[in-house]
Design a protein around this motif. Sequence first.
Motif, PDB file in Angstrom:
ATOM      1  N   LEU A   3      11.009 -41.446 -77.830  1.00 11.88           N
ATOM      2  CA  LEU A   3      10.086 -42.366 -77.156  1.00 11.88           C
ATOM      3  C   LEU A   3       8.943 -42.796 -78.070  1.00 11.88           C
ATOM      4  O   LEU A   3       7.895 -43.216 -77.596  1.00 11.88           O
ATOM      5  CB  LEU A   3       9.526 -41.695 -75.896  1.00 11.88           C
ATOM      6  N   HIS A   6       7.036 -45.952 -77.510  1.00 11.66           N
ATOM      7  CA  HIS A   6       6.193 -46.038 -76.313  1.00 11.66           C
ATOM      8  C   HIS A   6       4.838 -45.364 -76.513  1.00 11.66           C
ATOM      9  O   HIS A   6       3.921 -45.572 -75.714  1.00 11.66           O
ATOM     10  CB  HIS A   6       6.900 -45.394 -75.118  1.00 11.66           C
ATOM     11  N   LEU A  37       8.712 -42.860 -68.554  1.00 10.68           N
ATOM     12  CA  LEU A  37      10.139 -43.150 -68.400  1.00 10.68           C
ATOM     13  C   LEU A  37      10.411 -44.091 -67.233  1.00 10.68           C
ATOM     14  O   LEU A  37      11.397 -44.830 -67.237  1.00 10.68           O
ATOM     15  CB  LEU A  37      10.913 -41.842 -68.204  1.00 10.68           C
ATOM     16  N   VAL A 132       7.255 -34.515 -74.529  1.00 11.99           N
ATOM     17  CA  VAL A 132       7.506 -35.341 -75.713  1.00 11.99           C
ATOM     18  C   VAL A 132       6.710 -34.760 -76.877  1.00 11.99           C
ATOM     19  O   VAL A 132       5.497 -34.525 -76.753  1.00 11.99           O
ATOM     20  CB  VAL A 132       7.106 -36.807 -75.472  1.00 11.99           C
ATOM     21  N   LEU A 142      12.143 -36.430 -76.887  1.00 10.46           N
ATOM     22  CA  LEU A 142      12.058 -35.947 -75.516  1.00 10.46           C
ATOM     23  C   LEU A 142      12.717 -34.575 -75.396  1.00 10.46           C
ATOM     24  O   LEU A 142      13.846 -34.376 -75.829  1.00 10.46           O
ATOM     25  CB  LEU A 142      12.750 -36.920 -74.562  1.00 10.46           C
TER      26      LEU A 142
END
Length: 476
Positions: A3, A6, A37, A132, A142
């Motif tokens: 991730l 993000h 998520l 994370v 993750l």
Amino acid sequence: MNLKSHLTHPVFELIRKTADRRQTEAFVVGGFVRDLLLGRPSPDLDCVVKGNGIELCRELCAEIGKRTGETPVLHEFGQFGTCKFEYDGLEMEFVGARKETYKPGSRKPVVEEGTMEEDRMRRDFSINAMAVSLNKASFGELSDPFNGLEDLRNQLVRSHRDPDLSFEEDPLRMLRAIRFASQLFFDIEAGTFAAIMRQKEHIGELSAERVTEELDKIILSPKPSYGFKLLDAAGLLEIIFPELCRLKGVEKRNGKAHKDNFEHTLEVLDHVAYAKGGLWLRWAALLHDIAKPKTKRFEEPRGWTFHGHEFVGAKMVPGIFRRFKLPMDENMQFVKKMVELHLRPIILAEDIVTDSAVRRLLFEAGEDIGSLMTLAKADITSKNREKVQRYRNNFAIVERKLEELEEKDRIRNFQPPVSGNDIMEYFNIPPCEEIGIIKTRIKDAILDGIIENDRGQAWELMIETGKGLGLSCPRS
């Protein structure tokens, strides 16, 4: 799954550098990961550190101060090994990895330093146990030891531990399961829900404050009725909010039945939520018919009646607020007012809309007239489309008149044009019953449109009324 793309907020890079410099593992965990998520915004950032979270937090704040020229105010809680601060729109909390064990018969866990795996295990549901990595070597990766990602995809709230043991250890988790389901519109996994039903009596061990915090979040859900129906199905609602449960059911006599006031109340609550009503207007929706069981009567030929339920309900509001440890302030007064007045716009919409009636409604509701109209419109839950449309048309007339009369007569923030002191000085009298009579006569004359909300006209009526009461007029 990675991730990294993000984690764009600059604080993540600062955490990475601080953690790597200290040669310690750091993870963002829980609700922030879940919401990331799901594509939901989350202003709360929880980080777990392998080791001392407070020391890492101090270094991080110092680093932020060097870069921005303003060091965040750090709040340390040494007994819990946690620290908090605000930075660039985020509420951040750091804690060292912990494990919790419960002694037989105790509700307070023994908290000890633990591994990252043990820290993940102590969390309530699989969707809140994901993490994370924030270290350079694995940044953005993750960690999902209990298949929380699969539960997210299946829209499921599931305890990854023995749910009976989990809920017995901390009964608040039962309310949290329902709150998450309500906020996310998820199902609760069958085994987890069955455990809530088995462990429901433990809910009585919680403080009112902890219950109310979760209840408020359910009320603020996009569709709060879903959460309340889950509370009811689990058997929790009867324990924490018996007054609501008493609204349930339909009674029929001589071929005449009343509606299920529990279902109606939840529908009204949803309508207020759809209208973006705030917390206290939603509480008003929840309580607007709370006194119907106390006031229910069967009268021939009309059938079922609930005369005065709005006034009885308003009197019940302070007691309910006290029990839930809700604030006994202007918010409680607002809810009480909404409950007491919730029928007034509906009565207006059923009849010819007169200026006098609208002025009185505006006078009694004051600055809360907009909220009252939102509640009144939400209260129309008939399945008869023609009836609903008729009410909507009449509400539009009421709102138009409210706007016109407020502009003309300034009733919303009504202050008597003639005060009690004016009356005493003019007639040279001490405080007495006649003063109240004169003030009421002036107020009623303004609200009925006999005189305008004008000091000169009110003054003349004061003199006229005083003479009629036998008061001498030394200045006439």
